[in-house]
Write an enzyme that holds these catalytic residues in place. Sequence first.
Site, PDB file in Angstrom:
ATOM      1  N   ASP A   1      46.195  43.102  30.111  1.00  0.00           N
ATOM      2  CA  ASP A   1      45.934  44.148  31.098  1.00  0.00           C
ATOM      3  C   ASP A   1      45.011  45.202  30.519  1.00  0.00           C
ATOM      4  OD1 ASP A   1      47.644  42.900  32.707  1.00  0.00           O
ATOM      5  OD2 ASP A   1      49.017  44.595  32.987  1.00  0.00           O
ATOM      6  N   PHE A   2      45.208  45.455  29.244  1.00  0.00           N
ATOM      7  CA  PHE A   2      44.445  46.509  28.602  1.00  0.00           C
ATOM      8  C   PHE A   2      42.947  46.183  28.618  1.00  0.00           C
ATOM      9  CE2 PHE A   2      42.831  48.772  24.828  1.00  0.00           C
ATOM     10  CZ  PHE A   2      43.202  50.052  25.176  1.00  0.00           C
TER      11      PHE A   2
ATOM     12  N   GLU B   1      59.195  57.385  35.855  1.00  0.00           N
ATOM     13  CA  GLU B   1      59.962  56.141  35.926  1.00  0.00           C
ATOM     14  C   GLU B   1      59.298  55.081  35.074  1.00  0.00           C
ATOM     15  OE1 GLU B   1      59.546  54.975  39.981  1.00  0.00           O
ATOM     16  OE2 GLU B   1      60.588  56.738  40.743  1.00  0.00           O
TER      17      GLU B   1
ATOM     18  N   LYS C   1      57.382  51.772  34.448  1.00  0.00           N
ATOM     19  CA  LYS C   1      56.503  50.933  35.266  1.00  0.00           C
ATOM     20  C   LYS C   1      56.885  49.494  34.954  1.00  0.00           C
ATOM     21  CE  LYS C   1      51.685  50.242  36.519  1.00  0.00           C
ATOM     22  NZ  LYS C   1      51.822  48.821  36.761  1.00  0.00           N
TER      23      LYS C   1
ATOM     24  N   ASP D   1      56.866  45.576  34.834  1.00  0.00           N
ATOM     25  CA  ASP D   1      55.813  44.572  34.802  1.00  0.00           C
ATOM     26  C   ASP D   1      56.293  43.324  35.524  1.00  0.00           C
ATOM     27  OD1 ASP D   1      53.366  43.565  34.257  1.00  0.00           O
ATOM     28  OD2 ASP D   1      53.787  43.096  32.153  1.00  0.00           O
TER      29      ASP D   1
ATOM     30  N   TYR E   1      62.191  50.778  43.851  1.00  0.00           N
ATOM     31  CA  TYR E   1      61.832  52.139  43.447  1.00  0.00           C
ATOM     32  C   TYR E   1      61.027  52.903  44.494  1.00  0.00           C
ATOM     33  CZ  TYR E   1      57.738  49.356  42.437  1.00  0.00           C
ATOM     34  OH  TYR E   1      56.707  48.475  42.564  1.00  0.00           O
TER      35      TYR E   1
ATOM     36  N   LYS F   1      49.697  54.066  31.199  1.00  0.00           N
ATOM     37  CA  LYS F   1      49.914  52.755  30.586  1.00  0.00           C
ATOM     38  C   LYS F   1      50.127  52.912  29.093  1.00  0.00           C
ATOM     39  CE  LYS F   1      48.611  49.495  33.772  1.00  0.00           C
ATOM     40  NZ  LYS F   1      48.063  48.219  33.443  1.00  0.00           N
TER      41      LYS F   1
ATOM     42  N   CYS G   1      28.717  18.938  17.497  1.00  0.00           N
ATOM     43  CA  CYS G   1      30.101  19.122  17.934  1.00  0.00           C
ATOM     44  C   CYS G   1      31.043  18.933  16.751  1.00  0.00           C
ATOM     45  CB  CYS G   1      30.438  18.130  19.045  1.00  0.00           C
ATOM     46  SG  CYS G   1      32.198  18.144  19.461  1.00  0.00           S
TER      47      CYS G   1
ATOM     48  N   CYS H   1      33.273  15.488  17.524  1.00  0.00           N
ATOM     49  CA  CYS H   1      32.706  14.141  17.578  1.00  0.00           C
ATOM     50  C   CYS H   1      31.355  14.040  16.871  1.00  0.00           C
ATOM     51  CB  CYS H   1      32.549  13.697  19.033  1.00  0.00           C
ATOM     52  SG  CYS H   1      31.251  14.606  19.909  1.00  0.00           S
TER      53      CYS H   1
ATOM     54  N   CYS I   1      29.259  20.615  24.012  1.00  0.00           N
ATOM     55  CA  CYS I   1      29.117  19.279  23.426  1.00  0.00           C
ATOM     56  C   CYS I   1      28.619  18.369  24.538  1.00  0.00           C
ATOM     57  CB  CYS I   1      30.471  18.809  22.900  1.00  0.00           C
ATOM     58  SG  CYS I   1      30.560  17.033  22.641  1.00  0.00           S
TER      59      CYS I   1
ATOM     60  N   CYS J   1      33.350  12.370  23.822  1.00  0.00           N
ATOM     61  CA  CYS J   1      33.973  13.174  22.765  1.00  0.00           C
ATOM     62  C   CYS J   1      35.494  13.185  22.952  1.00  0.00           C
ATOM     63  CB  CYS J   1      33.430  14.602  22.836  1.00  0.00           C
ATOM     64  SG  CYS J   1      34.260  15.768  21.753  1.00  0.00           S
TER      65      CYS J   1
END
Length: 739
Positions: free
Chosen positions: A34-35, A114, A116, A118, A225, A313, A411, A414, A435, A440
């Site tokens: 979220d940050f 309050e 928060k 999640d 709430y 937050k 790659c 492979c 690739c 692969c």
Amino acid sequence: MTPAKAQQRIVALRAQIARDDELYFKRAQPEISDFEYDANKRELADLEQQFPQFATADSPTRRVGDDRVQGFQEVAHRQKMLSLDNTYNEEELRAFHARLARLLGTEDLRYTVEPKIDGLAVSLTFEDGRLVRAVTRGKGDRGDDVTANVLTIAALPRQLHGRAPKIVEIRGEIYLTAAEFERINAERLAADEEPYANPRNLAAGTVKLLDAAEVAKRKLAIVLYGLGYCEPAIVSGQSDLQKQLKSWGLPVVERYWAVKGVDAVWAAITELDRLRRDFAYGTDGAVVKLDNADQQREAGATDKAPRWAIAYKFKPDTARTRLRAITIQVGKTGILSPVAELEPVLLAGSTISRATLHNEDEIRRKDIRVGDLVEIEKAGEVIPAVLRSFPEERPKGAAEFDLSAAVGGKCPVCGGRIARLEVAAEDAEGVAWKCQNYECEAQRAGRMEFFCSRRALAIDGVGGVVAAKLVELGHVKDPPDLYDVPVETLATLNLGSAEEPRVFGEKNAVKIVAAREAARGLPLEKWLYALSVPDVGETTARELGRRHRNFAELADSTLLRNVLKKAALVAQREWEAPASRKNPAKSDEDKARRKELCARLDAEIAALDAGPLAGVPADVGPAVAGSVQEFFASVPGKRLLAKLRQLGIDPQGTVATAGVFTGKTLVLTGTLPKLKREEAEQLILAAGGKVSGSVSKKTSYVLAGEEAGSKLDKARELGVPVIDEAEFRKLLGSPHGAA
Ligand code: IVH
């Protein structure tokens, strides 16, 4: 920053945010914290403010997310469900208070603080105290009806205790306890199913399951709430509401603070941060609300959020450590993704030694180099991410990261050729190294895993580990080869190592066999999506699946040829235009000739649009058409089709067949009681009918719902028959509805 640079960054940020919104709200599977998400949003908002010429009305900075998914009834909220503005530091919190003090003309303000929660926001409607409906936030004004799923929550009373208003909407958050989250994930891991990233995603994913019996197996919880519509109005403020909710017998937060002034708010937030880890639900912040209902009204709200409340937050846990190396992972489409290999460090309760670095551009932008001291973050249970480096403490000689050089130009799995290409939104955004070898092993394993994933054929039990083992041991090459793997081979598959064997087991093997058989009957659109055809995402697959009868028809598609033909005509039209910048007309004669040519081209384009391409959406454009044609003409594409034939798998498209509406055109208007607009449209198409946007004498029926407008008047004026949803269903011959 120059305007051009700013615009580039704005576009990139919007694309990134749109992708993260989809992952978070609809799929409940975010890739970033979220940050980071909020940081992107903030950067976008700042840029839009600095460069208002690039601001748009539909920018993610101006709307609330949308959590609606297909399969649920949509219901309007009586009062809109808003979001909250966020703050990350004390100054911004004080600025919030200062704004309110100015607005209300007094410093003397009372607040509640309050936790928060999640979780997933829901609105419960009680009529005369009885719980009648539970709806997700959706896009704020209307959401998905999830009543059946919410009713599985044991602690939620069906009837409010004591006196209740006539109608009241009560808002809250659905969540899962950490213990329940771990129990479910342990089960998933044992069956090689992708574990959920965190309790919030699992809660959101659960609420959106279409089968309430499945929901009941996971113990959802709820906390309430907030207040929406209330008739008659009975509460005088937020702390009053908290008491009221409790006396009604509803689950409420275990602790909230009712305080006066911003200093006390800050003290409460600090205390909450100390206590929150012991709460039953995850918390990612504090919500600060003006306590007095009259003051709330006076402060009002924007389109998105109330002005009287704000979320503070908490910063996710971070730690500093050394970046030892950057290794490269190869995904199902061949994209090379960098992974940070870290000196192990303790963070949010677990030892972290790897973290995501997103992509090469991001590494350059953040100036992260091997050997650097870096800051990593772990928010919720999302994969830890590298946030930043500390260039001032950089060891001498640390070079800028160069992905291609790091893998020696090939790659890492492979050894195949790699190329830097524009990549589509399903994998990542922007440019990436890929690739180029379809064979692969990493790509094969990725495609196998995807083929079996929930969103594709839902062959539960084949996750990343099993898929990789099947490929590694040579049991499968292409996904459909799974059908040839005998049940004994699956049962004895060693998912561990030679020293430490871990056998997959008979029970799991049998489950896979049952699931792969069930998948045989899935429609063309699912199979097409599941086979990882380049450029074919879920929406495109659906559109193509509706317009082709089977793979054979798709592989030699007239529709796709026409899409390409139109693109060629459009390009020619541009080139031949007399005023074409790159090819201006040389003489009057030339001009006249080209004018005529252009008129002919226009007519041809219009004929395609009105005929074979009528109703074909932009998702099926020339890029997709080219990719699909090319794929089915390629060696691997042909190999896939031959394999399906050999297995007797012939998925069917949902092409409009002759039905009750063959040759009929219907117009939809207003809101239908049960069917969503798209669902009604699909039913019409499936019954052979056409859907049009406007009423004319040729319209066969107008299907009208509530609040039907001018189309209904027009129908009456022209004498076009008007039907409601019940009559529509009767015509379709499905009294209970096919939806
Ligand atoms: S009040 C109009 N209080 O956080 C007021 N929301 O990021 C909006 N949330 O949409 C809601 N805990 O889903 C409120 N104690 C709390 C909350 C809370 C979690 C959620 C809610 C809201 C979102 C905004």
